[in-house]
Design an enzyme around this catalytic site. Sequence first.
Site, PDB file in Angstrom:
ATOM      1  CD  GLU A 116      -2.849   0.929   2.521  1.00  0.00           C
ATOM      2  OE1 GLU A 116      -3.270  -0.210   2.855  1.00  0.00           O
ATOM      3  OE2 GLU A 116      -3.136   1.961   3.139  1.00  0.00           O
ATOM      4  CG  ASP A 118      -1.879   4.772   2.623  1.00  0.00           C
ATOM      5  OD1 ASP A 118      -2.653   4.250   1.826  1.00  0.00           O
ATOM      6  OD2 ASP A 118      -1.502   4.228   3.679  1.00  0.00           O
ATOM      7  CD  GLU A 120      -4.448   7.398   5.182  1.00  0.00           C
ATOM      8  OE1 GLU A 120      -5.369   6.589   5.333  1.00  0.00           O
ATOM      9  OE2 GLU A 120      -3.474   7.468   5.954  1.00  0.00           O
TER      10      GLU A 120
END
Length: 351
Positions: A116, A118, A120
């Site tokens: 993953e 990210d 955010e």
Amino acid sequence: MGLLSCSISETITPSLLFFFLFCFIGFATATFNVTTLAFDEGYNPLFGDGNLVRSPDGHSVRLLLDVYTGSGFISSRMYQHGFFSAKIKLPSDYTAGIVVAFYTSNGDVFEKNHDELDIEFLGNIEGKPWRFQTNVYGNGSTNRGREERYNLWFDPSKEFHRYSILWTAKNIIFYVDEVPIREVVRNDAMGGDYPSKPMSLYATIWDASSWATNGGKYKVNYEYAPFTSEFKDLVLDGCAIDPIQKFPNSTACSETDTWLESRDYAVITPKSRSAMRRFRQRYMYYSYCYDNVRYPITPPECAVDSNEKQRFRNTGRLRFGGSHRKQARMERARRKRRSRAAAVSDDQTDM
Ligand SMILES: *[C@@H]1O[C@H](CO)[C@@H](O)[C@H](O)[C@H]1NC(C)=O
Ligand SMILES: *[C@@H]1O[C@H](CO)[C@@H](O)[C@H](O)[C@H]1NC(C)=O
């Protein structure tokens, strides 16, 4: 990055000198040469279909959060390396408790050992700016968060800005507009922690009342709903693979890899490297690389920069951030957190 974003940032950025330097560098950087996609050419709704609103021309999409549901989309294909990018405008006004996430993951395919990357965005109370964090997981390394947190030099709810994740076999670069803000260079010692398996691109808006703003102190207030985030000028460059093919063979993506690594966004020029350095010295307020409390042994990919390091305490938090009262409060919260052996998501407390 244009004149407008610079003048907006003036209200947020205290140091005018730095501000001019930064803008100067911004102007000097050419915009990426990318081919954009219509929504239906590369993406599908993921959840909250009624809250996903395509523009009439199909080239942009709005993701809404209301009291019933958030919403999200996913790339139609998975990619073995790629440049994942969009121009995004975030909800304005009171956005506490809201997270808008732009990320790559293969969690649906590899439940126990997913990868993953990210970006955010963390909403905030009225009058306080959005903040954001980046993170890297590989092969299920969810107990080894690699978060960094930052402020922005503009108000991301006023204008569209481009946010991008580049993932190659050699490195990972996160971008805000054309400024590289974080680079993770692959290092053998990282082992499986460096993402290695095909990933999809996701974009979501959701209610993260339990942690997004000051560690959950401020919840989503639905009197302000719907909260609207907008995505346009979508880019998916990379080696798209057959979803059945969990592990593409080593030659399947070699041509695309070579092409990807030759693109303008894969090359950090000396000029953009100094923009990155400035950004990090100015806007980064947490880095796991300096958090020796959490990681007594500095993770192997961390390129410790002495100028950066002196800004942080051994908790990875800013040495000179905010008032003493606030720091005392933070210290208390930190002690409490440590004593209950904090999980990663508990670590989102205001800093
Ligand atoms: C990734 O995780 C799987 C399952 O836990 C393990 O078998 C494999 O060796 C790991 N790969 C790397 C490169 O660490
Ligand atoms: C690897 O994949 C490519 C493209 O899909 C294919 O042409 C090639 O035959 C494959 N090689 C092996 C060893 O399976």
